[in-house]
Design a protein around this motif. Structure first.
Motif, PDB file in Angstrom:
ATOM      1  N   UNK A  66       0.864  -1.177   0.000  1.00 55.86           N
ATOM      2  CA  UNK A  66       0.000   0.000   0.000  1.00 55.86           C
ATOM      3  C   UNK A  66       0.897   1.222   0.000  1.00 55.86           C
ATOM      4  N   UNK A  67       0.701   2.090  -0.964  1.00 53.18           N
ATOM      5  CA  UNK A  67       1.538   3.287  -1.103  1.00 53.18           C
ATOM      6  C   UNK A  67       0.679   4.530  -0.989  1.00 53.18           C
ATOM      7  N   UNK A  68       1.102   5.448  -0.112  1.00 53.53           N
ATOM      8  CA  UNK A  68       0.499   6.771  -0.034  1.00 53.53           C
ATOM      9  C   UNK A  68       1.253   7.657  -1.028  1.00 53.53           C
ATOM     10  N   UNK A  69       0.611   7.950  -2.150  1.00 50.03           N
ATOM     11  CA  UNK A  69       1.283   8.556  -3.287  1.00 50.03           C
ATOM     12  C   UNK A  69       1.896   9.901  -2.934  1.00 50.03           C
ATOM     13  N   UNK A  70       1.168  10.741  -2.227  1.00 53.90           N
ATOM     14  CA  UNK A  70       1.623  12.108  -1.985  1.00 53.90           C
ATOM     15  C   UNK A  70       2.903  12.173  -1.157  1.00 53.90           C
ATOM     16  N   UNK A  71       3.048  11.306  -0.157  1.00 56.79           N
ATOM     17  CA  UNK A  71       4.220  11.360   0.720  1.00 56.79           C
ATOM     18  C   UNK A  71       5.191  10.215   0.488  1.00 56.79           C
ATOM     19  N   UNK A  72       4.923   9.372  -0.507  1.00 55.58           N
ATOM     20  CA  UNK A  72       5.811   8.262  -0.844  1.00 55.58           C
ATOM     21  C   UNK A  72       5.999   7.303   0.329  1.00 55.58           C
ATOM     22  N   UNK A  77       9.180   4.822   7.188  1.00 56.66           N
ATOM     23  CA  UNK A  77       7.966   5.613   7.370  1.00 56.66           C
ATOM     24  C   UNK A  77       7.921   6.183   8.779  1.00 56.66           C
ATOM     25  N   UNK A  78       7.820   7.502   8.849  1.00 54.41           N
ATOM     26  CA  UNK A  78       7.709   8.165  10.144  1.00 54.41           C
ATOM     27  C   UNK A  78       6.277   8.673  10.326  1.00 54.41           C
ATOM     28  N   UNK A  79       5.909   8.876  11.550  1.00 57.13           N
ATOM     29  CA  UNK A  79       4.587   9.429  11.839  1.00 57.13           C
ATOM     30  C   UNK A  79       4.710  10.800  12.498  1.00 57.13           C
ATOM     31  N   UNK A  80       5.783  11.515  12.163  1.00 57.19           N
ATOM     32  CA  UNK A  80       6.002  12.825  12.745  1.00 57.19           C
ATOM     33  C   UNK A  80       5.099  13.872  12.133  1.00 57.19           C
ATOM     34  N   UNK A  81       5.096  15.052  12.740  1.00 56.06           N
ATOM     35  CA  UNK A  81       4.267  16.132  12.229  1.00 56.06           C
ATOM     36  C   UNK A  81       4.831  16.701  10.929  1.00 56.06           C
ATOM     37  N   UNK A  82       6.146  16.625  10.753  1.00 59.80           N
ATOM     38  CA  UNK A  82       6.772  17.187   9.560  1.00 59.80           C
ATOM     39  C   UNK A  82       7.311  16.096   8.649  1.00 59.80           C
ATOM     40  N   UNK A  83       8.345  15.410   9.062  1.00 59.38           N
ATOM     41  CA  UNK A  83       8.915  14.351   8.234  1.00 59.38           C
ATOM     42  C   UNK A  83       8.004  13.137   8.216  1.00 59.38           C
ATOM     43  N   UNK A 111      19.378  10.326  -1.588  1.00 61.65           N
ATOM     44  CA  UNK A 111      18.756  10.420  -0.270  1.00 61.65           C
ATOM     45  C   UNK A 111      17.544  11.331  -0.402  1.00 61.65           C
ATOM     46  N   UNK A 112      16.362  10.797  -0.089  1.00 66.48           N
ATOM     47  CA  UNK A 112      15.107  11.531  -0.253  1.00 66.48           C
ATOM     48  C   UNK A 112      14.400  11.687   1.086  1.00 66.48           C
ATOM     49  N   UNK A 113      13.837  12.870   1.287  1.00 66.82           N
ATOM     50  CA  UNK A 113      12.995  13.143   2.448  1.00 66.82           C
ATOM     51  C   UNK A 113      11.615  13.558   1.946  1.00 66.82           C
ATOM     52  N   UNK A 114      10.591  12.999   2.543  1.00 65.17           N
ATOM     53  CA  UNK A 114       9.221  13.399   2.248  1.00 65.17           C
ATOM     54  C   UNK A 114       8.608  13.991   3.507  1.00 65.17           C
ATOM     55  N   UNK A 115       8.085  15.171   3.378  1.00 60.94           N
ATOM     56  CA  UNK A 115       7.546  15.887   4.531  1.00 60.94           C
ATOM     57  C   UNK A 115       6.165  16.431   4.198  1.00 60.94           C
ATOM     58  N   UNK A 116       5.519  16.939   5.233  1.00 62.31           N
ATOM     59  CA  UNK A 116       4.158  17.429   5.074  1.00 62.31           C
ATOM     60  C   UNK A 116       3.926  18.577   6.052  1.00 62.31           C
ATOM     61  N   UNK A 117       3.371  19.655   5.576  1.00 66.99           N
ATOM     62  CA  UNK A 117       2.961  20.748   6.446  1.00 66.99           C
ATOM     63  C   UNK A 117       1.808  21.480   5.787  1.00 66.99           C
ATOM     64  N   UNK A 164      -5.672  25.933   5.330  1.00 72.86           N
ATOM     65  CA  UNK A 164      -6.323  24.696   4.908  1.00 72.86           C
ATOM     66  C   UNK A 164      -5.593  24.029   3.746  1.00 72.86           C
ATOM     67  N   UNK A 165      -4.470  24.609   3.334  1.00 72.34           N
ATOM     68  CA  UNK A 165      -3.694  24.034   2.230  1.00 72.34           C
ATOM     69  C   UNK A 165      -2.602  23.148   2.790  1.00 72.34           C
ATOM     70  N   UNK A 166      -2.583  21.904   2.367  1.00 75.30           N
ATOM     71  CA  UNK A 166      -1.556  20.976   2.812  1.00 75.30           C
ATOM     72  C   UNK A 166      -0.494  20.850   1.728  1.00 75.30           C
ATOM     73  N   UNK A 167       0.750  20.895   2.160  1.00 74.35           N
ATOM     74  CA  UNK A 167       1.887  20.830   1.249  1.00 74.35           C
ATOM     75  C   UNK A 167       2.616  19.505   1.456  1.00 74.35           C
ATOM     76  N   UNK A 168       2.827  18.795   0.346  1.00 74.75           N
ATOM     77  CA  UNK A 168       3.633  17.574   0.369  1.00 74.75           C
ATOM     78  C   UNK A 168       5.007  17.952  -0.190  1.00 74.75           C
ATOM     79  N   UNK A 169       5.957  18.004   0.707  1.00 72.05           N
ATOM     80  CA  UNK A 169       7.282  18.498   0.358  1.00 72.05           C
ATOM     81  C   UNK A 169       8.255  17.333   0.247  1.00 72.05           C
ATOM     82  N   UNK A 170       9.011  17.320  -0.828  1.00 70.19           N
ATOM     83  CA  UNK A 170      10.092  16.337  -0.980  1.00 70.19           C
ATOM     84  C   UNK A 170      11.382  17.095  -1.262  1.00 70.19           C
ATOM     85  N   UNK A 171      12.454  16.634  -0.666  1.00 74.36           N
ATOM     86  CA  UNK A 171      13.748  17.249  -0.886  1.00 74.36           C
ATOM     87  C   UNK A 171      14.829  16.206  -0.652  1.00 74.36           C
TER      88      UNK A 171
END
Length: 927
Positions: free
Chosen positions: A41-47, A396-402, A466-472, A476-483
């Motif tokens: 099962x893959x969550x597409x937005x956050x990889x 897979x982390x369950x943090x607020x950001x990463x 090395x990839x990081x997927x984050x979310x903030x 009401x706009x959610x950003x899926x950030x990868x860097x």
């Protein structure tokens, strides 16, 4: 990188201080209501990834934002991939039972055409999933890419190098390889399991300083095979261009995403698009496949094994292909063997840590045997082996950001051997083994010998990402950030070009009868150790944001990013963005803009020194002791430190319309390619002494200098000299099935226009003649051509799918609508010339009747090749039948009606655009 991370962390800490989470649960079952263990099962937005437990249940945590829509993908080998959009509007969401269906021809929803995916990693993404792959007869990845719009369909074959060019068209070349096409294919990244297959370390060619980049491949004689191969030369080398797709088998590919437009910012070292390949990994049934074609046989075995819920899964595969250009004489053959092993496992209480280890080995035997009718008894070989070791880790982390951290490492090593052997039968030869510039004494030797050409390369590539997927969220706009960051290392530890000056090959033999001719300076080869090429090290950084806004209560999807690359000492900044807007439930419009950079390869950075020989005195009476050969050797040592990465800017407009189950997609694009890499001819005039020899019995002649003479030298050097711009339209239309005949239709077409220009000032053309008038024009100097090439192809396919009897049949009508090259009217008119005295003479108003230079005019028809005079059709048929979901038989024919039109080019060449009919059958058994 620290600054980027700190900035993002500060943004996140202020934006999501008290962020809530939502828990998504569910259960994955098969059609018999049995739990599917270890389904992905893959969550597409956050990889983010998770897998199912023994009872088929799963849990995944996402950030809770009111009315947030996320996408989950459920996949398992042998089952049809399922995508599900989930609205996040409460703390706990139970999806209930998710049913995965076995992928076979009894499935009603089977995919029968490639799809545009506006929500993929690019607006231009073309998705070819496993449903479609199962229906395509393929010997390599190249055959699966026939679905790209405006691409001519080619039957499965392994008898020529298969490079991929995207969204451009170039003039046909009678000899050599088009440098613009080489740059385009070199800039297309082939990405397998998250890592690009690099061709940066490929150095298999003759010295490009002698004949230029496009003419430096090692060739067979100009005659091989009985069908379609006569009067043609063949090379299995692919230096300076893209990956040879023949090396990549098609059997274990799960999905393909073709990005001809603007790719994600996380992909670097590319300029003209990407092909992203995901392979099968996990547990699944064993498959045995056999494909029999009129010129090839292919055997495949694959099996996915469950080692236990805590030990993961092991997937193994093997493929062997044996093919011939012509089965009647089997002079030209290509053999390939590939093995692949992938081990996947997840660890942790909630299976948060996922690791996939892969091992690949491939061997290619490509060559042309000795033709009994060839007096030179020539043999050519283009053999290689390669192995790759890769490891992909995702946490897979369950943090607020990463949300996810991924590390992808791959090491690959290969051995390439290019070999040509031919018999020479000359009266005698002249040669020199000197390596420094100056006047030196050469040698005489027998002209009867075996000339060997050997290039030994051992490319090594190491790549890490090395990839990081984050979310903030902001409001009401959610950003899926990868860097993240990437590092690529390329080197070649091969023995190099193994040349023996005393056994020169054709093209470098000094002709004794012309040894003192003014314009007969000859390129000479020396041994060049590839280990002298310094390793290539490129590093990149990227950041990309994916978010969705509501405008007029409709979704505006934005993917925007920035990439920084350090390549060959130069820094390049590449912004990329893909934006699309859901105008209505049925219409989506998009716009994309991006820049890509492709670093030069080792063969372009370190081509090795070029040696030119100028005979000054040749006195030979059959007795070596009483003869003498003097020559001037010029050594040119190229320094390509200033060679920049090629660059491409793309702007694209897309639309997708869905109306009553009709799907229409359109793309309009414009690409500007600059700093393309090519070899540019350099002319150099040197003043050299003139000698005479006086015969002396029993010893060398007495040498006397008599004045000086001018000599013209020519060599090639790499420069960023190529520019081009391409524009085009692509259309794809699919219809719903007509129930009465269970048939649906798919139409794809496009038109490309490419204008190419070589920025180097002029082009030189030497005229062979015996006129000794010092004022007579010997070398014409012309403006660089700016040809414009047009190409348009279309095809319509009728696909009949009857699930009740597990039958699928497809008939395709293909049409070549346009293939034309237009050159300026003054393309063959010289602007200056060098006369026999090597003086530069400017031509103000060209007069074709002028006795001194009129013969330099090149007729216009010499530039126009392959212009088709009318619409040329071709027809193909394939049929597949499945028996009891375990046994499948398919049959296919290309050019099923044996339609063989002909036309004559303006240059007088008779062209057969359609190949002879080729057929094949495939048997597949599921164990």
């Amino acid at each position: 990188m620290k600054l980027l991370y700190t900035t993002l962390l500060l943004i996140a800490s202020t934006a999501i201080f008290a962020q809530k989470h939502s828990i998504i649960t569910g259960r994955v079952l098969d059609e018999s209501q049995q739990p599917v263990d270890l389904a992905n099962i893959k969550l597409v937005e956050t990889n983010q990834y998770t897998i199912t437990k023994k009872d088929g249940t799963f849990t995944i945590q996402v950030s809770e934002v009111n009315d947030q829509l996320i996408n989950l993908e459920f996949s398992y080998i042998g089952y049809k991939k399922l995508s599900k959009a989930v609205l996040i509007n409460k703390e706990k969401i139970d999806l209930g039972v998710i049913t995965l269906k076995i992928l076979d021809l009894s499935l009603k929803e089977i995919s029968i055409s490639a799809k545009r995916n506006g929500e993929g990693s690019s607006n231009s993404s073309l998705i070819i999933d496993r449903d479609m792959i199962e229906q395509i007869p393929a010997l390599s990845l190249n055959d699966l890419l026939n679905l790209i719009p405006n691409r001519k369909i080619s039957p499965p074959s392994l008898q020529s190098v298969q490079n991929l060019t995207l969204r451009a068209t170039f003039p046909d070349r009678v000899t050599g390889k088009d440098p613009f096409a080489l740059n385009n294919s070199f800039g297309v990244a082939i990405i397998i399991d998250g890592q690009a297959i690099s061709n940066n370390a490929n150095m298999q060619s003759y010295n490009p300083g002698l004949t230029g980049m496009s003419g430096s491949n090692i060739l067979s004689p100009s005659s091989w095979g009985l069908s379609g191969g006569r009067n043609r030369a063949y090379s299995g080398d692919y230096a300076f261009g893209g990956i040879d797709l023949r090396q990549i088998p098609a059997d274990n590919i799960e999905s393909i995403e073709v990005i001809a437009g603007v790719p994600s910012a996380k992909y670097g070292d590319l300029s003209d698009g990407a092909v992203i390949v995901e392979r099968q990994a996990g547990s699944g049934p064993a498959y045995v496949r056999m494909q029999l074609r009129d010129n090839a046989t292919s055997y495949t075995f694959s099996k996915g094994m469950r080692l236990g819920h805590d030990l993961g899964t092991l997937n193994v595969g093997m493929n062997y292909v044996n093919s011939f250009s012509d089965n009647r004489e089997k002079l030209k053959a290509y053999q390939r063997i590939n093995t692949n092993t992938m081990w996947t496992n997840s660890f942790g209480k909630e299976k948060q840590f996922k690791n996939t280890f892969s091992f690949d080995y491939g061997r290619n035997l490509d060559g042309i045997k000795q033709d009994p009718d060839d007096p030179a008894a020539t043999k050519t070989r283009f053999d290689s082996w390669n192995l790759g070791i890769g490891n992909r880790t995702s946490y897979r982390l369950n943090g607020d950001f990463l949300k996810n951290i991924g590390l992808n490492v791959k090491y690959s090593e290969g051995h390439q051997v290019t070999y040509r052997e031919e018999l020479k039968n000359l009266a005698y030869i002249l040669y020199s083994d000197a390596t420094q510039t100056g006047i030196t004494e050469g040698h005489f030797d027998s002209g009867v010998y075996n000339a060997l050409s050997l290039v030994d390369g051992r490319p090594i590539n190491l790549s890490t990402r090395l990839d990081f997927n984050a979310e903030f969220n902001t409001g009401k706009t959610i950003h899926y950030l990868s860097f993240g960051t990437s590092y690529n290392y390329s080197a070649n530890k091969g023995l190099g070009r193994m040349s023996d000056p005393s056994r020169p090959r054709s093209g470098t033999v000094m002709n004794p009868s012309a040894a003192t001719s003014l314009f007969k300076s000859t390129g000479s080869e020396r041994y060049y150790d590839f280990g002298l090429a310094r390793a290539q090290q490129d590093i990149g950084f990227y950041a990309e944001d994916l978010f969705k806004l509501k405008i007029a209560n409709r979704d505006l999807n934005v993917r925007t990013g920035l990439r920084l690359d350090l390549q060959n000492g130069f820094a390049s900044l590449a912004p990329r963005t893909n934006i699309n807007y859901q105008v209505s439930d049925n219409l989506r419009l998009g716009v994309a803009y991006g820049i890509g950079f492709k670093a030069p390869g080792l063969a372009q950075r370190y081509p090795g020194p070029t040696f030119m020989e100028v005979p000054l005195l040749m006195s030979y009476n059959g007795n070596v002791k009483e003869s003498i050969y003097l020559l001037y050797l010029d050594r040119y040592e190229p320094t390509n430190k200033n060679l920049k990465s090629s660059q491409n800017q793309t702007i694209e407009f897309t639309s997708q319309l869905k109306l009553h189950k009709f799907n229409l997609s359109m793309s309009a694009f414009h690409k500007i390619a600059t700093n393309g890499i090519n070899t540019v001819e350099q002319l150099k005039v040197v003043s050299l002494p003139k000698y005479t020899a006086t015969y002396v019995p029993g010893q060398q002649p007495t040498v006397t200098q008599e004045g000086m003479k001018n000599q013209l030298l020519s060599y090639y050097s790499f420069q960023n000299s190529l520019n081009s711009n391409s524009s085009g339209l692509e259309f794809m239309l699919s219809t719903p099935a007509i129930k009465a005949i269970s048939t649906s239709f798919n139409l794809s077409t496009g038109i490309f226009r490419t204008k190419t220009k070589d920025q180097s000032n002029v082009n030189y053309k030497e005229v062979e003649n015996t006129n000794t008038n010092l004022d007579y024009a010997r070398i014409g100097i012309y403006r660089r051509n700016t040809p414009i090439t047009y190409q348009s192809n279309a095809r319509i396919s009728a696909t009949t799918h009857i699930p009740k009897i597990s039958l699928i049949a497809e008939f395709t009508a293909e049409f070549a609508l346009l293939q034309k090259t237009v050159v300026p009217a003054n393309a063959g008119v010289p602007i200056a010339y060098l006369n026999n005295a090597l003086e530069y003479i400017t031509i103000t108003n060209f007069d074709p009747k002028n006795q001194l230079y009129g013969h330099l005019l090149v007729p216009k028809n010499a530039y126009e090749e392959g212009n088709i005079p009318r619409i040329l059709p071709n027809y193909h048929l394939s049929i597949g039948k499945e028996i009891k979901k375990r046994f499948k038989f398919s049959f296919n024919v290309y050019n099923v009606f044996n339609y063989q039109p002909t036309y004559t080019t303006t240059g007088g060449t008779l062209v057969y655009p359609n190949p002879s009919p080729t057929f094949g059958a495939e048997l597949s058994l599921k164990l």
